[in-house]
Design an enzyme around this catalytic site. Sequence first.
Site, short mmCIF file in Angstrom:
data_model
loop_
_atom_site.label_atom_id
_atom_site.label_comp_id
_atom_site.label_asym_id
_atom_site.label_seq_id
_atom_site.Cartn_x
_atom_site.Cartn_y
_atom_site.Cartn_z
N SER A 127 29.15 -15.02 -9.17
CA SER A 127 30.51 -14.74 -9.63
C SER A 127 31.52 -15.10 -8.55
O SER A 127 31.25 -14.99 -7.35
CB SER A 127 30.62 -13.25 -9.93
OG SER A 127 31.97 -12.85 -10.01
N TYR A 152 28.80 -3.99 -7.77
CA TYR A 152 28.36 -5.08 -8.65
C TYR A 152 28.54 -6.43 -7.94
O TYR A 152 27.62 -7.24 -7.85
CB TYR A 152 29.16 -5.08 -9.98
CG TYR A 152 29.29 -6.46 -10.56
CD1 TYR A 152 28.20 -7.06 -11.18
CD2 TYR A 152 30.47 -7.20 -10.44
CE1 TYR A 152 28.28 -8.36 -11.66
CE2 TYR A 152 30.57 -8.50 -10.91
CZ TYR A 152 29.47 -9.07 -11.52
OH TYR A 152 29.55 -10.35 -11.97
N LYS A 156 25.84 -9.63 -6.23
CA LYS A 156 25.89 -11.10 -6.38
C LYS A 156 25.90 -11.77 -5.01
O LYS A 156 25.19 -12.76 -4.78
CB LYS A 156 27.13 -11.51 -7.20
CG LYS A 156 27.10 -11.03 -8.64
CD LYS A 156 25.95 -11.65 -9.40
CE LYS A 156 25.82 -11.15 -10.81
NZ LYS A 156 24.59 -11.61 -11.47
#
Length: 341
Positions: A127, A152, A156
């Site tokens: 992302s 979150y 990544k």
Amino acid sequence: MNKKIIVTGGCGFIGSHTAVELQNKGYDVVLIDDLSNAYENTINRVFMITGIRPIFEKIDLKDEKETQHCFHKHRDAIGVIHFAAYKAVGESKTDPIKYYENNFKGLIHVLKAMQSNSISNIIFSSSATVYGLPEKLPIQEDLPTQRPFSPYGNTKKVGEEILEDVVKCGWLKAISLRYFNPIGAHESGNIGELPQGTPNNLMPYITQTAVGKLDQLQVFGDDYETKDGTAVRDYIHVVDLALAHVKALDYLLNNEDQTNLEIFNLGTGKGYTVMEVIKTFERVSGQELNYEIVERRDGDVPSLFANGDKASKILGWEVKRNLDDMIQDSWKWEQNNRNNN
Ligand code: UD1
């Protein structure tokens, strides 16, 4: 040549669109999903589009034994596209352990199962959040990453670092794709984004407000230094994004001597403000949207948009769908799917 590809998180929003495009290119796909945030009926919907039923394995990747068993069964696969992960930014702040456990265990178990079964190609779903608050726009892949604002996002960033280290051991080839803001749906209206509960992201919030599932959209902040004060993002059609995965896979399979993790931004290079998205939605759908301006949302950056030259040069990928297409398809999907999954 065998062309079997394992797609983890294959019943999800980006996974299902990628499955369709892989099948369109002649790949056999195995979709793995634990159905924690997706529906098994997606398999039927993929079949409705392509006429080919993907193999489905309901597997929780946190379970190493199950993962090993499943990969052994499909050890003739030539690659893996790893989408399976939790992705709600807000929830990751209130329950970081859940995010670190799921996203890391999933990735590690997939890598171990790949190694045991001599599957050596992986595409990782990353992302733009790994750029944090970028110092320069548009964002190029060589811009240093920063600690993302959410657990979150950190899964990544660290996920990419894990891959970087494993690629250096020599048995793995890997590509990380950094998505900007994927929206839209398949033009058939058969697959799209189906968030469980109240959506966090802008586009499903807009379409659910327009059909009356939600009362009002809140626009988070109108005092950013942008043309109308609302935040700028680089929205990309999920089908263009899915096609980029197929291009990345072709590249990975043909690139025998890869020694580093390869990273590509996937965005259109164009930024739109929240107000521009709302106005485009109103024009394309003919619906007036009920919205109000509220405070900024914690952790949001003012502007984020990609320089996508690397993906177009190296992968030969082209963005074909504009904001009108994205909104048209998101809206069609919402209208088709008011009451079912
Ligand atoms: C977020 C995450 C990103 C993740 C993506 C998909 C961050 C910084 N970004 O992107 O890592 O991959 O979701 O899950 O955590 N907005 C409103 N009202 C709403 C919803 C959104 O005004 O109800 C605005 C936001 O403030 C933002 C824009 O719309 O400016 C897009 O928001 P969203 O769709 O949530 O995506 P990001 O926050 O960009």
